[in-house]
Motif scaffolding. Structure first.
Motif, PDB file in Angstrom:
ATOM      1  N   UNK A  76       1.016  -1.052  -0.098  1.00 48.93           N
ATOM      2  CA  UNK A  76      -0.029  -0.029  -0.135  1.00 48.93           C
ATOM      3  C   UNK A  76       0.769   1.153  -0.194  1.00 48.93           C
ATOM      4  N   UNK A  77       0.308   2.338  -0.657  1.00 50.04           N
ATOM      5  CA  UNK A  77       1.062   3.486  -0.571  1.00 50.04           C
ATOM      6  C   UNK A  77       1.215   4.182   0.789  1.00 50.04           C
ATOM      7  N   UNK A  78       2.214   4.233   1.488  1.00 53.47           N
ATOM      8  CA  UNK A  78       2.320   4.994   2.989  1.00 53.47           C
ATOM      9  C   UNK A  78       1.663   6.293   3.055  1.00 53.47           C
ATOM     10  N   UNK A  79       1.419   7.160   2.114  1.00 47.97           N
ATOM     11  CA  UNK A  79       0.681   8.326   2.160  1.00 47.97           C
ATOM     12  C   UNK A  79      -0.919   7.779   2.051  1.00 47.97           C
ATOM     13  N   UNK A  80      -1.344   6.994   1.372  1.00 50.41           N
ATOM     14  CA  UNK A  80      -2.728   6.722   1.414  1.00 50.41           C
ATOM     15  C   UNK A  80      -2.986   5.945   2.699  1.00 50.41           C
ATOM     16  N   UNK A  81      -2.288   5.014   3.142  1.00 51.10           N
ATOM     17  CA  UNK A  81      -2.479   4.242   4.618  1.00 51.10           C
ATOM     18  C   UNK A  81      -2.456   5.502   5.573  1.00 51.10           C
ATOM     19  N   UNK A  86      -6.061   8.591   9.408  1.00 52.23           N
ATOM     20  CA  UNK A  86      -6.444   9.907  10.126  1.00 52.23           C
ATOM     21  C   UNK A  86      -7.999   9.916   9.820  1.00 52.23           C
ATOM     22  N   UNK A  87      -8.641   9.482   8.805  1.00 49.60           N
ATOM     23  CA  UNK A  87     -10.132   9.552   8.512  1.00 49.60           C
ATOM     24  C   UNK A  87     -10.744   8.722   9.611  1.00 49.60           C
ATOM     25  N   UNK A  88     -10.195   7.485   9.943  1.00 49.64           N
ATOM     26  CA  UNK A  88     -10.742   6.747  10.701  1.00 49.64           C
ATOM     27  C   UNK A  88     -10.829   7.307  12.292  1.00 49.64           C
ATOM     28  N   UNK A  89      -9.387   7.802  12.458  1.00 51.75           N
ATOM     29  CA  UNK A  89      -9.296   8.307  13.749  1.00 51.75           C
ATOM     30  C   UNK A  89     -10.218   9.383  14.149  1.00 51.75           C
TER      31      UNK A  89
END
Length: 93
Positions: A76-81, A86-89
């Protein structure tokens, strides 16, 4: 000509494969990966390599004690992860 001792590491999803080699002084990263047998069809364009976590070219000359690392593609792309975490948090908080 003197010999040098190097390690070649190839991390896989569930294990890390490690080979210790004795090569002639002046050997390159490409020589070490080929001699290790970890990648029978080594193509530096498909598998980036490094020494102790720093990306190097296959023509880099090795020194005694170096650890050659064969990198595999990121899952996975680290930036996307980071964005997804952040969205989940934000939703949880």
């Amino acid at each position: 000509m003197a010999d040098i001792r190097v390690q070649v590491c190839h991390p896989l999803p569930h294990e890390a494969r490690l080979r210790e080699l004795v090569l002639a002084e002046g050997s390159t990263v490409r020589d070490a990966v080929t001699a290790s047998g970890l990648l029978p069809r080594f193509n530096p364009d498909d598998c980036p390599v490094g020494i102790f976590g720093k990306k190097k070219t296959p023509d880099t000359v090795l020194r005694d004690g170096d650890r050659v690392e064969i990198y595999r593609p990121l899952v996975a792309d680290p930036k996307d992860a980071r964005r997804r975490r952040a969205v989940k948090k934000d939703r949880a908080g």
